[in-house]
Design a protein around this motif. Sequence first.
Motif, short mmCIF file in Angstrom:
data_model
loop_
_atom_site.label_atom_id
_atom_site.label_comp_id
_atom_site.label_asym_id
_atom_site.label_seq_id
_atom_site.Cartn_x
_atom_site.Cartn_y
_atom_site.Cartn_z
N GLY A 1 -37.16 30.11 -17.67
CA GLY A 1 -36.98 29.34 -16.12
C GLY A 1 -36.23 28.07 -16.80
O GLY A 1 -35.93 27.62 -17.60
N ASP A 2 -35.97 27.24 -15.53
CA ASP A 2 -35.25 25.92 -15.67
C ASP A 2 -36.01 24.61 -15.98
O ASP A 2 -35.69 23.70 -16.52
CB ASP A 2 -34.32 25.37 -14.24
N ALA A 3 -37.31 24.63 -15.73
CA ALA A 3 -38.02 23.93 -16.07
C ALA A 3 -38.31 23.26 -17.66
O ALA A 3 -38.29 24.17 -18.44
CB ALA A 3 -39.55 23.69 -15.70
N GLU A 4 -38.30 21.91 -17.73
CA GLU A 4 -38.41 21.43 -19.17
C GLU A 4 -39.65 22.01 -19.78
O GLU A 4 -40.71 21.98 -18.96
CB GLU A 4 -38.21 19.99 -19.08
N PRO B 1 -37.46 20.50 -9.11
CA PRO B 1 -38.22 21.52 -8.26
C PRO B 1 -39.31 21.85 -8.81
O PRO B 1 -40.39 22.16 -8.09
CB PRO B 1 -37.35 22.56 -7.93
N ALA B 2 -39.87 21.66 -10.15
CA ALA B 2 -41.05 22.19 -10.76
C ALA B 2 -41.34 21.37 -11.75
O ALA B 2 -40.38 20.72 -12.51
CB ALA B 2 -41.01 23.68 -11.38
N PRO B 3 -42.55 21.00 -12.16
CA PRO B 3 -43.01 19.97 -13.09
C PRO B 3 -42.70 20.55 -14.55
O PRO B 3 -42.51 21.93 -14.72
CB PRO B 3 -44.50 19.75 -12.95
N ALA B 4 -42.46 19.65 -15.45
CA ALA B 4 -42.41 20.06 -16.99
C ALA B 4 -43.51 20.80 -17.42
O ALA B 4 -44.65 20.54 -16.77
CB ALA B 4 -42.00 18.81 -17.82
N ARG B 5 -43.54 21.57 -18.12
CA ARG B 5 -44.57 22.44 -18.86
C ARG B 5 -44.94 21.80 -20.27
O ARG B 5 -43.86 21.59 -21.07
CB ARG B 5 -44.26 23.69 -19.01
N VAL B 6 -46.16 21.59 -20.81
CA VAL B 6 -46.30 20.92 -21.94
C VAL B 6 -47.75 21.69 -22.66
O VAL B 6 -48.23 22.26 -22.02
CB VAL B 6 -47.11 19.68 -21.87
N VAL B 7 -47.15 21.92 -24.03
CA VAL B 7 -48.10 22.81 -25.05
C VAL B 7 -48.48 21.83 -26.11
O VAL B 7 -47.70 21.25 -26.79
CB VAL B 7 -47.63 24.10 -25.47
N PHE B 8 -49.84 21.82 -26.20
CA PHE B 8 -50.46 20.89 -27.22
C PHE B 8 -50.64 21.95 -28.34
O PHE B 8 -51.45 22.89 -28.13
CB PHE B 8 -51.70 20.31 -27.01
N ASP B 9 -49.74 21.97 -29.46
CA ASP B 9 -49.64 23.02 -30.34
C ASP B 9 -49.45 22.48 -31.71
O ASP B 9 -48.38 22.37 -32.19
CB ASP B 9 -48.21 23.70 -29.91
N LEU C 1 -38.98 27.29 -31.96
CA LEU C 1 -39.22 27.00 -30.48
C LEU C 1 -38.07 26.15 -29.74
O LEU C 1 -37.76 26.37 -28.77
CB LEU C 1 -40.46 26.07 -30.48
N ARG C 2 -37.35 25.33 -30.80
CA ARG C 2 -36.23 24.70 -30.20
C ARG C 2 -35.02 25.70 -29.84
O ARG C 2 -34.49 25.36 -28.67
CB ARG C 2 -35.59 23.90 -31.28
N ALA C 3 -35.07 26.72 -30.51
CA ALA C 3 -33.97 27.77 -30.36
C ALA C 3 -34.26 28.47 -29.03
O ALA C 3 -33.40 29.09 -28.30
CB ALA C 3 -33.76 28.69 -31.41
N ALA C 4 -35.78 28.74 -28.54
CA ALA C 4 -36.18 29.26 -27.54
C ALA C 4 -36.00 28.16 -26.31
O ALA C 4 -36.49 28.58 -24.92
CB ALA C 4 -37.48 29.86 -27.64
N GLY C 5 -35.67 27.01 -26.36
CA GLY C 5 -35.48 25.99 -25.33
C GLY C 5 -36.38 25.16 -24.95
O GLY C 5 -36.40 24.19 -24.29
N ALA C 6 -37.28 24.81 -25.93
CA ALA C 6 -38.50 23.92 -26.05
C ALA C 6 -38.10 22.68 -26.83
O ALA C 6 -37.03 22.61 -27.58
CB ALA C 6 -39.57 24.33 -26.50
#
Length: 222
Positions: free
Chosen positions: A98-101, A76-84, A118-123
């Motif tokens: 939220g549920d989006a990747e 239902p929503a696009p994935a979110r991406v961070v260049f970090d 960050l993996r533990a936070a769901g990323a």
Amino acid sequence: MYVHVNAAVSVDGKLSTPRREQVRISGPEDFDRVDEIRAEADAVAVGVGTVLADDPRLGLDDSDRAAARREAGRPPAPARVVFDSRARTPSDARLLAGDAETYVLASEAAPTADRERLRAAGATVLVAGEEQTAPQPALAALADHGVDRLMVEGGGELIFSLFDAGVVDELTVYVGSLVIGGRDAPTLADGEGFVDRASFPELALQAVDRLDDGVVLSYAVE
């Protein structure tokens, strides 16, 4: 992968103030246009500077668009991406909720503890580059995770790096009716800059549309 860069700038090309404070540049009509572009994308990307300064959500505002994606068999929503590059994204950043990747594109130089945080936070943390996140390996990693169409919303360092790598296909820019000024204010494309005419990205103007109290310039990147 198709890469669509979208941004809103002042008449003098600034994304925000010299203090990196967010400024409302466009209005409701342009917000809806941006939401439509997001709905068409598989993922929406920003640089970590934008995350630290603005804490964006990067979700869809229109529930009908989310429903249409769901009916088409898409999330239902696009994935979110961070260049970090250094994995500095806060664990409580809104784009991790939220549920989006959410994908964090880090470099090998990112501290292992922060990657694990960050993996533990769901990323989903993807490593693409040695000292800095490199655009081409980063896009390849996203493609391996099913991203075929990427929308990029800033900031200027990320946008420059993508143009420098030659991976941008489309650019849309909302130009608002205000002047921000400041030699240190971020612009549409920061970074090192292109130093000669031969290296400038070639753009082909496709459309000029008036929205709110500004204009949207649409370009194909040649």
